[in-house]
Motif scaffolding. Structure first.
Motif, PDB file in Angstrom:
ATOM      1  N   THR A 187       0.830  -1.206   0.000  1.00  0.00           N
ATOM      2  CA  THR A 187       0.000   0.000   0.000  1.00  0.00           C
ATOM      3  C   THR A 187       0.863   1.254   0.000  1.00  0.00           C
ATOM      4  OG1 THR A 187      -1.696  -1.212   1.221  1.00  0.00           O
ATOM      5  CG2 THR A 187      -1.886   1.185   1.200  1.00  0.00           C
ATOM      6  N   GLU A 201       3.645   5.510  -5.809  1.00  0.00           N
ATOM      7  CA  GLU A 201       3.358   5.491  -7.249  1.00  0.00           C
ATOM      8  C   GLU A 201       2.338   6.580  -7.593  1.00  0.00           C
ATOM      9  OE1 GLU A 201       4.415   4.077  -9.881  1.00  0.00           O
ATOM     10  OE2 GLU A 201       5.748   2.549  -9.051  1.00  0.00           O
ATOM     11  N   GLY A 202       1.313   6.686  -6.743  1.00  0.00           N
ATOM     12  CA  GLY A 202       0.264   7.682  -6.974  1.00  0.00           C
ATOM     13  C   GLY A 202       0.840   9.095  -6.984  1.00  0.00           C
ATOM     14  N   ALA A 253       2.159   1.777  -3.353  1.00  0.00           N
ATOM     15  CA  ALA A 253       1.104   2.291  -4.242  1.00  0.00           C
ATOM     16  C   ALA A 253       0.907   3.788  -4.021  1.00  0.00           C
ATOM     17  CB  ALA A 253      -0.205   1.537  -3.999  1.00  0.00           C
ATOM     18  N   MET A 254       0.997   4.218  -2.759  1.00  0.00           N
ATOM     19  CA  MET A 254       0.865   5.651  -2.464  1.00  0.00           C
ATOM     20  C   MET A 254       1.997   6.435  -3.136  1.00  0.00           C
ATOM     21  SD  MET A 254      -0.207   5.844   1.525  1.00  0.00           S
ATOM     22  CE  MET A 254      -1.780   5.190   2.086  1.00  0.00           C
TER      23      MET A 254
END
Ligand code: SF4
Lengths: 95, 384
Positions: free
Chosen positions: A81, A87-88, A84-85
């Motif tokens: 997670t 990446e965002g 992913a943050m």
């Protein structure tokens, strides 16, 4: 993406859009408080919430937050997670 | 093989394991005649393997891995549609990272990105909204994927885009629902299921009554469970106790997080933005009635299907050669029985979708069983 991750609300960033800054395992991430905004937003500052893809879905207590984080770390999902943050955040900067 | 000592509360885990063994013996569950318990959620599948719960529990309990991994049930044709949209001039295609490696019939999103499409991994549909604000000259499309845990987030993002009057943001909606495939599995005469461990975070959104039909119409127990090993063990025990007592009820082991009636704001947003499709295709399971959502006409301007002229068409069950995904998906065989398992199909080079996500049964078998999980003799491979 299916499992939520606990985070602590540190400040309201945009009351009109119900947005707040959350601390997720030491990473700052703006999240939407809409699903838990059945109370004054200010009352959520300092509280722990379960965050699903950027939305605070439930208010939980500190112990539940700690236990859930440990379970997610055990599964490797906490790191997934946080990645992913990151990446965002990167996606917003790309041209 | 994992050890109970690794658990946060080994004493509680040991007590639960003995209680499970007692009840399993009481109802006559054996290795030859096991009780079949389906964990619906991919997160639970992952936890069961990570902690070796399938090996630690009484041998008369067999876990059947449910369809609760959205990446694993995504039809190849929908991946193709994603690629088609992403390759359009001027599009920024945004997706959860989990979907990047899912094979389509032509290519995966990862390959499309390598071929030059502007595909960006985001953490949240909020990131996609922000991209739309910052790039008014581009079309930003968000790939809406997932069960009821992620459905509210795209619904709330579409409402926000409407309030702001954004005209360059749309969602390619592939949201699916948990209860309908359970019904399909229960209607399958080949499927032997004695009870369910229900998804925790999905239930936080939809509440526990969404599962009433399982107890009422099919006479099967279901216990909504948390994600810690202790939660899972306790839930298994609760299912077994129901079986022993001849009860079939919906119980909530995870009440500390899951409210009986779910999350009202999320449910209202879902109802406002989405309506059910008459049917939707699931990889490995075929088309299931009322199991998918589409964007209502009120929000048509935010529907990527409308914007890019992409309709929903049932895809034939187009699985890659030699892949046994649908048999694994329906619990007919274990991943290790697939001729491709660990050979043509590994997490780095997935052939089937069940190998893509850490929540897929094949990936879980591979990660925690690895090569050891490979059957020694595999006739189909040996014959090649
Ligand atoms: S090993 Fe690969 S091809 Fe075989 S069932 Fe699993 S995902 Fe499908």
């Amino acid at each position: 993406m299916c499992l939520g991750i606990p985070g602590q609300i540190v400040a309201i960033t945009d009351a009109a859009r119900q947005m707040a800054m959350a601390d997720v395992s030491g990473v700052r991430r703006e999240v939407s408080l809409a699903p838990v905004a059945d109370r004054p937003l200010d009352a959520l500052v300092g509280k722990w919430v379960l965050i699903h893809v950027g939305f605070a879905m439930a208010v939980i207590d500190a112990q539940e937050a700690a236990d859930t984080l440990e379970a997610l770390r055990g599964l490797g999902e906490a790191q997934e997670t946080l990645d992913a943050m990151a990446e965002g955040a990167k996606a917003l900067e790309e041209q | 093989m994992r050890y109970v000592e690794e658990f946060r509360d080994p004493k509680a885990a040991k007590a639960l394991l003995s209680a499970i063994a007692r009840v399993a013996d009481a109802i006559g569950a054996t290795r030859e005649k096991p009780v079949h318990i389906m964990e619906v959620c991919g997160g639970h599948t992952h936890a069961i393997f990570r902690y070796g719960l399938d090996k630690l529990v009484h041998e008369g309990i067999e876990f059947i891995h449910g369809p609760g991994c959205p990446v694993c049930v995504l039809p190849m044709s929908r991946v193709d549609d994603c690629v088609t949209i992403a390759e359009r001039e001027g599009v920024i295609f945004t997706t959860f990272g989990d979907a990047m490696r899912v094979p389509g019939t032509r290519k995966s999103l990862l390959q499309a990105k390598a071929d030059g499409a502007d595909i960006r991994m985001v953490y949240s549909p909020l990131d996609a909204l922000e991209l739309a604000r910052r790039n008014p000259e581009r079309e930003v499309v968000f790939f809406g994927l997932g069960f009821e845990t992620t459905t509210p987030s795209t619904a709330l993002s579409i409402q926000q885009a409407a309030r702001e009057g954004l005209t360059n943001f749309s969602v390619f909606c592939n949201h699916i629902t948990v209860p309908e495939p359970i019904k399909t599995l229960l209607d399958d005469p080949h499927m032997v299921l004695d009870g369910f461990v229900g998804p925790g975070h999905v239930s936080m959104v939809i509440g526990v009554h969404a599962y009433d039909f399982i107890a009422r119409d099919y006479g099967k127990p279901i216990v909504v469970a948390g994600f810690e090993p202790i939660d899972l063990l306790q839930s298994v025990l609760m299912v077994l106790e129901q079986i022993r007592d001849g009860r079939a009820e919906v119980e909530n082991q995870y009440a500390r997080v899951v409210p009986e009636h779910g999350n009202p704001v999320s449910l209202a947003a879902i109802a406002d933005v989405y309506e059910r499709r008459p049917r939707f295709a699931w990889r490995g399971l075929g088309e299931i009635d009322a199991s998918g959502l589409r964007i209502r006409d009120t929000y048509l301007a935010f529907d990527a299907e409308e914007k890019f002229g992409i309709g929903y068409a049932a895809s034939p069950d187009d699985e890659p050669e030699g892949c046994a995904c649908s048999s694994v998906m329906t619990g007919r065989i274990k991943p290790t029985a697939c001729p491709q398992f660990g050979r043509g199909c590994k997490p780095e080079t997935p052939l089937g979708a069940l190998m893509v996500s850490s929540e897929g049964a094949c990936a879980a078998y591979w990660t925690y069983g690895g090569a050891r999980a490979l059957p020694r003799v595999n006739p189909e491979v040996a014959a090649q």
